[in-house]
Design an enzyme around this catalytic site. Structure first.
Site, PDB file in Angstrom:
ATOM      1  CB  SER A  89      -0.912   0.025   1.237  1.00 51.39           C
ATOM      2  OG  SER A  89      -1.536   1.279   1.375  1.00 51.39           O
ATOM      3  CB  THR A  90       0.899   4.376  -1.893  1.00 52.04           C
ATOM      4  OG1 THR A  90       1.560   3.629  -2.917  1.00 52.04           O
ATOM      5  CG2 THR A  90       1.544   5.768  -1.773  1.00 52.04           C
ATOM      6  NE  ARG A  91      -3.893   5.347  -2.069  1.00 47.18           N
ATOM      7  CZ  ARG A  91      -3.058   5.236  -3.112  1.00 47.18           C
ATOM      8  NH1 ARG A  91      -2.433   6.294  -3.568  1.00 47.18           N
ATOM      9  NH2 ARG A  91      -2.863   4.073  -3.698  1.00 47.18           N
ATOM     10  CB  THR A  92      -2.694   1.756   4.227  1.00 50.74           C
ATOM     11  OG1 THR A  92      -3.954   1.743   3.548  1.00 50.74           O
ATOM     12  CG2 THR A  92      -2.883   1.212   5.637  1.00 50.74           C
ATOM     13  NE  ARG A 140      -2.927  -2.498   1.962  1.00 52.33           N
ATOM     14  CZ  ARG A 140      -3.860  -1.681   1.472  1.00 52.33           C
ATOM     15  NH1 ARG A 140      -4.558  -0.932   2.306  1.00 52.33           N
ATOM     16  NH2 ARG A 140      -4.091  -1.602   0.178  1.00 52.33           N
ATOM     17  CG  HIS A 167     -10.128  -0.037   3.002  1.00 51.31           C
ATOM     18  ND1 HIS A 167      -9.304   0.279   4.071  1.00 51.31           N
ATOM     19  CD2 HIS A 167      -9.454   0.358   1.885  1.00 51.31           C
ATOM     20  CE1 HIS A 167      -8.200   0.825   3.620  1.00 51.31           C
ATOM     21  NE2 HIS A 167      -8.259   0.890   2.301  1.00 51.31           N
ATOM     22  CD  GLN A 170     -10.051   5.283   0.931  1.00 51.84           C
ATOM     23  OE1 GLN A 170      -8.882   4.916   0.858  1.00 51.84           O
ATOM     24  NE2 GLN A 170     -10.421   6.529   0.645  1.00 51.84           N
ATOM     25  CG  ASN A 198     -12.146  -4.012   0.295  1.00 55.30           C
ATOM     26  OD1 ASN A 198     -12.381  -3.317  -0.685  1.00 55.30           O
ATOM     27  ND2 ASN A 198     -10.922  -4.436   0.586  1.00 55.30           N
ATOM     28  CG  ASP A 262     -11.834   0.633  -5.010  1.00 55.12           C
ATOM     29  OD1 ASP A 262     -10.708   1.063  -5.353  1.00 55.12           O
ATOM     30  OD2 ASP A 262     -11.988  -0.199  -4.097  1.00 55.12           O
ATOM     31  CG  MET A 267      -3.163  -5.852  -4.672  1.00 53.87           C
ATOM     32  SD  MET A 267      -2.110  -5.248  -3.326  1.00 53.87           S
ATOM     33  CE  MET A 267      -3.217  -4.077  -2.559  1.00 53.87           C
ATOM     34  CB  CYS A 302     -10.051   4.446  -2.152  1.00 52.69           C
ATOM     35  SG  CYS A 302     -10.034   2.844  -2.978  1.00 52.69           S
ATOM     36  CG  LEU A 303      -6.356   7.625  -5.454  1.00 54.15           C
ATOM     37  CD1 LEU A 303      -5.350   8.706  -5.047  1.00 54.15           C
ATOM     38  CD2 LEU A 303      -6.720   7.774  -6.918  1.00 54.15           C
ATOM     39  NE  ARG A 329      -6.704   5.688   4.178  1.00 53.55           N
ATOM     40  CZ  ARG A 329      -6.190   4.624   3.557  1.00 53.55           C
ATOM     41  NH1 ARG A 329      -6.315   4.476   2.248  1.00 53.55           N
ATOM     42  NH2 ARG A 329      -5.547   3.691   4.250  1.00 53.55           N
TER      43      ARG A 329
END
Length: 353
Positions: A89-92, A140, A167, A170, A198, A262, A267, A302-303, A329
């Site tokens: 993940s990037t944002r999380t 996660r 999620h 988010q 999710n 979304d 994944m 959400c990207l 976020r």
């Protein structure tokens, strides 16, 4: 399918963008009595309307004090969080690591190369070990049952950083973004156009509690989980909001304030890519989709985003709130961590919800 449980209170349109967002003293007093210290956050299904509003209030408070007023608030000094990532993940990752550090705490990032949940060590043993080493766990994971086992065996709060079912962090960011933009949430209509995944499940567990109507379009065979649908129906009835389930994107977008989508291929679903791209034909969000929405419509994602989900004209337009949403976020995970670990009382009045 239309489930219409609209009460008179929810018919009131939101105030225009730019209106005063400071709430009444009575609202502040009500939310001020809410305490979440020691709780876990696996799903917003477990949180009441007042508890979700309290989380958004704390998040907005921290954003204003730290970002705008440049205050230093080491509210989590001496605290640490274990961040278990079975999925990248990037944002999380960035929001949690930078947010924890900004609050004076210490984040510990653990990948599948560092910690093998249920492989080299059971979830039970991992939960008990981490309970003695840190103050909080964000996980996660692929399976929601992993989170439930961690929560059952840990003596510290567990945060769902994403699972196959929900999620929640988010959706907190999404609602903070909408509250900032529109001035309030009650009476807004949010339209989800895409996979019954999710993120949608978390919208369905929270929207009605905030007075938000929800219109959902998914291709046949990609509907939300049946148990989530039933719970969402119950929540809509309880809170007097509207829930629409359809397979027609334009029907879902009709009269909406917010268009949301979304990824179509999450994944773990890469082998289904060709089939999914075929099944989701007609679900791309474009200006044509927005033509049946309300004049003040905005867009969320959400990207990461793929062009087949939303075209550039919408994604990079002034209607798109995606980068504010991504930044939020950080502020909402900070608000959540502070709420689960401390008795912090916000310094600014409660926002209008």
């Amino acid at each position: 399918v239309l489930y219409n449980f609209v009460s008179l209170e929810c018919r009131t349109p939101p105030p225009p963008h730019g209106s005063d967002v400071t709430g009444a003293t009575s609202g502040t007093a009500l939310l001020g009595s809410v305490s979440l210290k020691g709780r876990s956050c696996l799903t917003l299904k477990d949180f009441s309307s007042e508890e979700i509003k309290r989380l958004l209030w704390v998040s907005g408070d921290l954003k204003r004090l730290i970002k705008q007023e440049k205050q230093y608030l080491p509210l989590l000094q001496g605290k640490s969080i274990a961040m278990i990532f079975e999925k990248r993940s990037t944002r999380t990752r960035m929001s949690t690591e930078t947010g924890m550090a900004l609050l004076g705490g210490h984040p510990c990032f653990l990948t599948s190369q560092d910690i093998h949940l249920g492989v080299n060590e059971s979830c039970t043993d991992t939960a008990r070990v981490l309970s003695g080493l840190c103050d909080l766990v964000l996980a996660r994971v692929y399976s929601h049952s992993t989170l439930e086992e961690l929560h059952r065996e840990a003596s510290i709060p567990i945060i769902n950083g994403l699972s196959d079912l929900y999620h929640p962090i988010q959706i907190l960011a999404d609602f903070l973004t909408l509250q900032e933009h529109y001035g309030s949430l009650s009476g807004l209509t949010v339209s989800w156009i895409g996979d019954g995944n999710n993120v949608l499940h978390s919208f369905m567990m929270a929207a009605a509690k905030l007075g938000v109507h929800l219109r959902v379009a998914t291709p046949k065979g990609y509907e939300p989980d049946r148990s989530v649908i039933q719970e969402a129906k119950n929540l809509s009835k309880q809170h007097g909001t509207q829930l629409v389930l359809t397979s027609d994107p334009m029907e879902a977008a009709h009269g909406s304030n917010v268009l949301v989508t979304d990824t179509w291929i999450s994944m773990g679903q890469e082998e289904e890519k060709k089939k999914r791209l075929r099944d989701f034909q007609g679900y791309q969000i474009t200006m044509k989709t927005g033509s049946v929405a309300e004049p003040n419509w905005t867009f969320l994602h959400c990207l990461p985003r793929k062009p087949e989900e939303v075209d550039d004209q919408v994604f990079y337009s002034t209607r798109s709130l995606v980068f504010n949403e991504a930044e939020n976020r950080k502020w909402t995970i900070m608000g959540l961590m502070v709420s689960l670990l401390t008795d912090y009382y916000p310094q600014i009045p409660s926002s209008k919800f």
